[in-house]
Design a protein around this motif. Structure first.
Motif, PDB file in Angstrom:
ATOM      1  N   VAL A   1     -42.280 -60.517  55.100  1.00  0.00           N
ATOM      2  CA  VAL A   1     -41.356 -60.488  56.240  1.00  0.00           C
ATOM      3  C   VAL A   1     -41.565 -59.214  57.057  1.00  0.00           C
ATOM      4  CG1 VAL A   1     -38.927 -60.405  56.916  1.00  0.00           C
ATOM      5  CG2 VAL A   1     -39.664 -61.929  55.069  1.00  0.00           C
ATOM      6  N   LEU A   2     -41.759 -58.108  56.368  1.00  0.00           N
ATOM      7  CA  LEU A   2     -42.009 -56.849  57.064  1.00  0.00           C
ATOM      8  C   LEU A   2     -43.303 -56.910  57.865  1.00  0.00           C
ATOM      9  CD1 LEU A   2     -41.258 -53.916  57.638  1.00  0.00           C
ATOM     10  CD2 LEU A   2     -42.382 -53.286  55.500  1.00  0.00           C
ATOM     11  N   GLY A   3     -44.326 -57.578  57.320  1.00  0.00           N
ATOM     12  CA  GLY A   3     -45.573 -57.749  58.061  1.00  0.00           C
ATOM     13  C   GLY A   3     -45.371 -58.524  59.352  1.00  0.00           C
ATOM     14  N   ILE A   4     -44.500 -59.529  59.312  1.00  0.00           N
ATOM     15  CA  ILE A   4     -44.175 -60.286  60.527  1.00  0.00           C
ATOM     16  C   ILE A   4     -43.499 -59.380  61.547  1.00  0.00           C
ATOM     17  CG2 ILE A   4     -42.854 -62.218  61.455  1.00  0.00           C
ATOM     18  CD1 ILE A   4     -45.200 -63.071  59.717  1.00  0.00           C
ATOM     19  N   PHE A   5     -42.576 -58.548  61.061  1.00  0.00           N
ATOM     20  CA  PHE A   5     -41.903 -57.607  61.966  1.00  0.00           C
ATOM     21  C   PHE A   5     -42.908 -56.632  62.585  1.00  0.00           C
ATOM     22  CE2 PHE A   5     -37.564 -57.890  59.604  1.00  0.00           C
ATOM     23  CZ  PHE A   5     -37.401 -59.175  60.118  1.00  0.00           C
ATOM     24  N   MET A   6     -43.880 -56.197  61.795  1.00  0.00           N
ATOM     25  CA  MET A   6     -44.898 -55.288  62.306  1.00  0.00           C
ATOM     26  C   MET A   6     -45.708 -55.955  63.416  1.00  0.00           C
ATOM     27  SD  MET A   6     -46.013 -53.728  58.604  1.00  0.00           S
ATOM     28  CE  MET A   6     -47.576 -53.025  59.166  1.00  0.00           C
ATOM     29  N   LEU A   7     -46.012 -57.237  63.256  1.00  0.00           N
ATOM     30  CA  LEU A   7     -46.721 -57.962  64.313  1.00  0.00           C
ATOM     31  C   LEU A   7     -45.894 -58.017  65.592  1.00  0.00           C
ATOM     32  CD1 LEU A   7     -48.469 -61.087  62.682  1.00  0.00           C
ATOM     33  CD2 LEU A   7     -49.544 -59.108  63.762  1.00  0.00           C
ATOM     34  N   VAL A   8     -44.586 -58.225  65.449  1.00  0.00           N
ATOM     35  CA  VAL A   8     -43.711 -58.251  66.627  1.00  0.00           C
ATOM     36  C   VAL A   8     -43.780 -56.918  67.362  1.00  0.00           C
ATOM     37  CG1 VAL A   8     -41.314 -58.417  67.409  1.00  0.00           C
ATOM     38  CG2 VAL A   8     -42.167 -60.007  65.676  1.00  0.00           C
ATOM     39  N   LEU A   9     -43.761 -55.818  66.602  1.00  0.00           N
ATOM     40  CA  LEU A   9     -43.896 -54.497  67.229  1.00  0.00           C
ATOM     41  C   LEU A   9     -45.231 -54.365  67.946  1.00  0.00           C
ATOM     42  CD1 LEU A   9     -42.458 -51.866  64.695  1.00  0.00           C
ATOM     43  CD2 LEU A   9     -41.361 -52.883  66.686  1.00  0.00           C
ATOM     44  N   ASP A  10     -46.295 -54.858  67.314  1.00  0.00           N
ATOM     45  CA  ASP A  10     -47.620 -54.780  67.931  1.00  0.00           C
ATOM     46  C   ASP A  10     -47.651 -55.558  69.248  1.00  0.00           C
ATOM     47  OD1 ASP A  10     -48.389 -53.346  65.716  1.00  0.00           O
ATOM     48  OD2 ASP A  10     -49.272 -55.066  64.692  1.00  0.00           O
ATOM     49  N   PHE A  11     -47.121 -56.767  69.246  1.00  0.00           N
ATOM     50  CA  PHE A  11     -47.102 -57.580  70.467  1.00  0.00           C
ATOM     51  C   PHE A  11     -46.287 -56.892  71.558  1.00  0.00           C
ATOM     52  CE2 PHE A  11     -47.462 -61.524  67.532  1.00  0.00           C
ATOM     53  CZ  PHE A  11     -48.825 -61.332  67.442  1.00  0.00           C
ATOM     54  N   ASP A  12     -45.182 -56.285  71.166  1.00  0.00           N
ATOM     55  CA  ASP A  12     -44.323 -55.614  72.140  1.00  0.00           C
ATOM     56  C   ASP A  12     -45.055 -54.442  72.799  1.00  0.00           C
ATOM     57  OD1 ASP A  12     -41.600 -54.892  73.300  1.00  0.00           O
ATOM     58  OD2 ASP A  12     -42.041 -53.079  72.148  1.00  0.00           O
ATOM     59  N   PHE A  13     -45.757 -53.647  71.999  1.00  0.00           N
ATOM     60  CA  PHE A  13     -46.466 -52.507  72.555  1.00  0.00           C
ATOM     61  C   PHE A  13     -47.639 -52.935  73.417  1.00  0.00           C
ATOM     62  CE2 PHE A  13     -44.344 -49.935  69.230  1.00  0.00           C
ATOM     63  CZ  PHE A  13     -43.834 -48.956  70.059  1.00  0.00           C
ATOM     64  N   VAL A  14     -48.325 -53.979  73.023  1.00  0.00           N
ATOM     65  CA  VAL A  14     -49.431 -54.477  73.848  1.00  0.00           C
ATOM     66  C   VAL A  14     -48.896 -54.961  75.194  1.00  0.00           C
ATOM     67  CG1 VAL A  14     -51.168 -56.292  74.085  1.00  0.00           C
ATOM     68  CG2 VAL A  14     -50.938 -55.057  71.922  1.00  0.00           C
ATOM     69  N   GLU A  15     -47.828 -55.730  75.155  1.00  0.00           N
ATOM     70  CA  GLU A  15     -47.262 -56.259  76.393  1.00  0.00           C
ATOM     71  C   GLU A  15     -46.809 -55.137  77.319  1.00  0.00           C
ATOM     72  OE1 GLU A  15     -44.327 -59.927  77.402  1.00  0.00           O
ATOM     73  OE2 GLU A  15     -43.444 -58.385  76.141  1.00  0.00           O
ATOM     74  N   LYS A  16     -46.106 -54.149  76.763  1.00  0.00           N
ATOM     75  CA  LYS A  16     -45.627 -53.055  77.596  1.00  0.00           C
ATOM     76  C   LYS A  16     -46.764 -52.150  78.039  1.00  0.00           C
ATOM     77  CE  LYS A  16     -40.934 -52.980  75.755  1.00  0.00           C
ATOM     78  NZ  LYS A  16     -39.909 -52.237  74.976  1.00  0.00           N
ATOM     79  N   GLY A  17     -47.778 -51.994  77.174  1.00  0.00           N
ATOM     80  CA  GLY A  17     -48.918 -51.169  77.540  1.00  0.00           C
ATOM     81  C   GLY A  17     -49.713 -51.755  78.685  1.00  0.00           C
ATOM     82  N   VAL A  18     -49.902 -53.062  78.654  1.00  0.00           N
ATOM     83  CA  VAL A  18     -50.604 -53.733  79.744  1.00  0.00           C
ATOM     84  C   VAL A  18     -49.797 -53.624  81.035  1.00  0.00           C
ATOM     85  CG1 VAL A  18     -51.411 -55.966  80.598  1.00  0.00           C
ATOM     86  CG2 VAL A  18     -51.862 -55.299  78.224  1.00  0.00           C
ATOM     87  N   ALA A  19     -48.479 -53.833  80.930  1.00  0.00           N
ATOM     88  CA  ALA A  19     -47.628 -53.748  82.121  1.00  0.00           C
ATOM     89  C   ALA A  19     -47.618 -52.342  82.706  1.00  0.00           C
ATOM     90  CB  ALA A  19     -46.203 -54.177  81.768  1.00  0.00           C
ATOM     91  N   ALA A  20     -47.732 -51.329  81.836  1.00  0.00           N
ATOM     92  CA  ALA A  20     -47.721 -49.942  82.308  1.00  0.00           C
ATOM     93  C   ALA A  20     -49.077 -49.484  82.821  1.00  0.00           C
ATOM     94  CB  ALA A  20     -47.263 -49.011  81.176  1.00  0.00           C
ATOM     95  N   GLY A  21     -50.125 -50.304  82.637  1.00  0.00           N
ATOM     96  CA  GLY A  21     -51.446 -49.937  83.110  1.00  0.00           C
ATOM     97  C   GLY A  21     -52.086 -48.822  82.316  1.00  0.00           C
ATOM     98  N   LEU A  22     -51.954 -48.875  80.995  1.00  0.00           N
ATOM     99  CA  LEU A  22     -52.540 -47.837  80.153  1.00  0.00           C
ATOM    100  C   LEU A  22     -54.067 -47.868  80.234  1.00  0.00           C
ATOM    101  CD1 LEU A  22     -50.361 -47.983  76.922  1.00  0.00           C
ATOM    102  CD2 LEU A  22     -49.984 -46.747  79.050  1.00  0.00           C
ATOM    103  N   PRO A  23     -54.718 -46.758  79.915  1.00  0.00           N
ATOM    104  CA  PRO A  23     -56.182 -46.730  79.933  1.00  0.00           C
ATOM    105  C   PRO A  23     -56.771 -47.736  78.946  1.00  0.00           C
ATOM    106  CG  PRO A  23     -55.302 -44.509  79.853  1.00  0.00           C
ATOM    107  CD  PRO A  23     -54.146 -45.422  79.636  1.00  0.00           C
ATOM    108  N   GLU A  24     -57.950 -48.196  79.245  1.00  0.00           N
ATOM    109  CA  GLU A  24     -58.602 -49.238  78.437  1.00  0.00           C
ATOM    110  C   GLU A  24     -58.844 -48.799  77.005  1.00  0.00           C
ATOM    111  OE1 GLU A  24     -61.877 -51.550  76.681  1.00  0.00           O
ATOM    112  OE2 GLU A  24     -61.912 -49.435  77.287  1.00  0.00           O
ATOM    113  N   ARG A  25     -59.022 -47.500  76.764  1.00  0.00           N
ATOM    114  CA  ARG A  25     -59.298 -47.017  75.404  1.00  0.00           C
ATOM    115  C   ARG A  25     -58.142 -47.308  74.459  1.00  0.00           C
ATOM    116  NH1 ARG A  25     -57.758 -42.226  78.031  1.00  0.00           N
ATOM    117  NH2 ARG A  25     -55.994 -41.147  77.019  1.00  0.00           N
TER     118      ARG A  25
END
Length: 293
Positions: free
Chosen positions: A239-263
């Motif tokens: 269950v914790l692993g699923i929660f970790m994936l949710v955090l990963d998806f959230d950061f990717v989504e916000k990172g793309v929206a914020a225009g973070l560097p490609e690295r």
């Protein structure tokens, strides 16, 4: 956007500290940088015909969903390749001569020790390193693959044929299901959720290290065993692993929206790989416990 995730909070870009001092106007002209003094066009001292460096400058490459997918595929693909090579290197333990079995068991133990040790150290380095290093992410993936190959071989021999394939399929199913739920139900990640997930992750890691130390003195808590307590811990870990994936998806989504560097795609790829490996190992334990004779 402040992060409690140790993978992301070392990155200034993921914590609202990324600033791009140049914006791009239409027709290729440049606006003044944020906070830069405005120049008086009537003042000859501010006139410039440009420099070769200015002429060669182009827009900064940004992190995109495609770049995250590509880096994640490379990283996790390396894990799978190294796991397969390690599996083949260890050889067949269930059949063959007793001497051959002992040699293969020794190879399995060595691969598990070296792989897990290297992966743990590099996971800490990558989690707390301020500037993400693609090379270190790939080296981590290689060590992780060695550890998973040895661990998978041990479970396949000790329990039953097919347990590894079931865990692999379950891991990809968990990834796809979590991604679908995140998108379709528009899951919003709050600070409490982040704090709880990261605290629980470090708590389980700490318990694992404590169990390892106690085992050196012949003491076992059963938290990571194959009994009822071990099953409960494995389910909690899944269950914790699923929660970790949710955090990963959230950061990717916000990172793309914020225009973070490609690295920063490499940072996201590292985090996703850690989460998938976490889910896989807990699924292995659950399947092993449920199918014990």
């Amino acid at each position: 956007m402040r992060s409690n995730n140790p993978v992301f909070n070392r990155s200034p870009e993921f914590n609202g500290q990324y600033t791009d001092t140049q914006t791009y106007a239409g027709s290729g002209s440049n606006y003044p940088g944020y906070g830069a003094p405005q120049q008086n066009p009537s003042d000859p001292s501010t006139w410039s015909v440009g420099t070769p460096q200015d002429q060669q400058a182009g827009p900064v490459e940004r992190m995109t969903v495609d770049s995250v997918v590509q880096k994640s595929a490379i990283t996790f693909g390396l894990v799978l390749v190294m796991a397969a090579l390690t599996w083949a290197y260890i050889g067949d333990i269930a059949t063959g001569t007793a001497l051959g079995d002992q040699q293969n068991l020794a190879q399995l133990s060595t691969a598990l020790l070296v792989g897990s040790g290297g992966a743990f150290v590099l996971s800490m380095v990558n989690s707390f390193k301020r500037a993400i290093s693609p090379a270190l992410v790939l080296v981590f993936a290689a060590f992780e693959g060695v550890a998973l190959g040895a661990l998978s071989k041990a479970f396949e021999v000790q329990f039953y044929d097919g347990i590894v394939m079931q865990a692999v399929l379950g891991t990809f199913a968990a990834f796809a299901g979590t991604l679908a739920a995140y998108k379709f139900f528009d899951i919003q990640v709050g600070n409490r959720f982040r704090t709880f997930t990261i605290a629980a992750m470090f708590g389980i890691v700490g318990l694992g290290l404590l169990e390892l130390v106690l085992s050196l003195f012949g003491i076992s808590t059963g938290l990571f065993g194959f009994g009822t307590l071990g099953l409960l811990m494995a389910v909690a870990g899944l269950v914790l692993g699923i929660f970790m994936l949710v955090l990963d998806f959230d950061f990717v989504e916000k990172g793309v929206a914020a225009g973070l560097p490609e690295r920063e795609s490499w940072r996201a790829a590292f985090a996703l790989t850690v989460s998938l490996v976490w889910i896989y190992t807990n699924l292995l334990r659950i399947l092993a416990i449920l199918n014990r004779d």
